[in-house]
Design an enzyme around this catalytic site. Structure first.
Site, PDB file in Angstrom:
ATOM      1  N   HIS A  95      63.992  92.352  53.267  1.00 63.95           N
ATOM      2  CA  HIS A  95      64.870  93.445  53.707  1.00 63.95           C
ATOM      3  C   HIS A  95      65.010  93.795  54.936  1.00 63.95           C
ATOM      4  O   HIS A  95      64.211  93.313  55.814  1.00 63.95           O
ATOM      5  CB  HIS A  95      64.281  94.561  53.028  1.00 63.95           C
ATOM      6  CG  HIS A  95      62.880  94.934  53.322  1.00 63.95           C
ATOM      7  ND1 HIS A  95      62.058  94.131  52.555  1.00 63.95           N
ATOM      8  CD2 HIS A  95      62.226  95.692  54.107  1.00 63.95           C
ATOM      9  CE1 HIS A  95      60.945  94.648  53.057  1.00 63.95           C
ATOM     10  NE2 HIS A  95      61.012  95.519  53.773  1.00 63.95           N
ATOM     11  N   HIS A 149      65.732  96.684  57.612  1.00 60.58           N
ATOM     12  CA  HIS A 149      65.710  98.358  57.957  1.00 60.58           C
ATOM     13  C   HIS A 149      66.863  98.524  58.970  1.00 60.58           C
ATOM     14  O   HIS A 149      66.798  98.042  60.024  1.00 60.58           O
ATOM     15  CB  HIS A 149      64.472  98.938  58.552  1.00 60.58           C
ATOM     16  CG  HIS A 149      63.143  98.631  57.617  1.00 60.58           C
ATOM     17  ND1 HIS A 149      62.671  99.660  56.893  1.00 60.58           N
ATOM     18  CD2 HIS A 149      62.431  97.607  57.527  1.00 60.58           C
ATOM     19  CE1 HIS A 149      61.433  99.219  56.123  1.00 60.58           C
ATOM     20  NE2 HIS A 149      61.484  97.719  56.632  1.00 60.58           N
TER      21      HIS A 149
END
Ligand code: 5GP
Length: 138
Positions: free
Chosen positions: A103, A105
């Site tokens: 992932h 951010h």
């Protein structure tokens, strides 16, 4: 490096087993809000196919994720009238990673405004509104 564990929280979000505030989705990627936002508009971009982080991701996964990161980062900048964007991405425990599904951010940033400390649950109604705000700017 350990094998991918399909019981991680983002895998559960992808399977619809736990909810999220969705911002954007395409065939290869999903963007949703972080529930412990360190900035207003803090959201996460993940690939739909499993990988732990940058270290085991395929070039195609990275390309798809970065394309979505660019798209959502520009929308978040517009939505929050931000002056800049901070991207964060952590690899393995020693690198600061806590959820082991790749992932990125995305943080809208304003001059002179610090990021909040990590680990504090946000207000769900506020986060929902922020998801809608970014989605509207896409
Ligand atoms: P990292 O692995 O990059 O250190 O951090 C994982 C991020 O996932 C944290 O910012 C944390 O707030 C977020 N997070 C943890 N659990 C959940 C969850 O159940 N839903 C969502 N949307 N975000 C989560």
């Amino acid at each position: 490096m350990p094998a991918y564990d399909d019981q991680n929280i983002f895998a559960k979000i992808l399977r619809g087993e736990i909810p999220c505030f969705k911002v954007y989705e395409d065939d290869e990627t999903l963007c949703f809000m972080d529930i412990m936002p360190r900035t207003d508009g803090h959201c996460l971009v993940i690939p739909k196919r499993p990988c732990r982080n940058v270290l085991d991701a395929s070039d195609a996964q990275l390309a798809a994720v970065m394309s979505t990161v660019k798209k959502v980062a520009n929308a978040a900048k517009t939505a929050f009238e931000a002056e800049g964007i901070t991207l964060q991405q952590f690899n393995e425990t020693a690198g600061g990673q806590e959820v082991f599904h790749l992932h990125f951010h995305i943080h809208p940033r304003h001059d002179g405004v610090s990021m909040r400390p990590p680990g504090k649950m946000g207000d769900m109604d506020v986060i929902k509104g922020h998801a809608e705000k970014i989605a509207a700017a896409l």
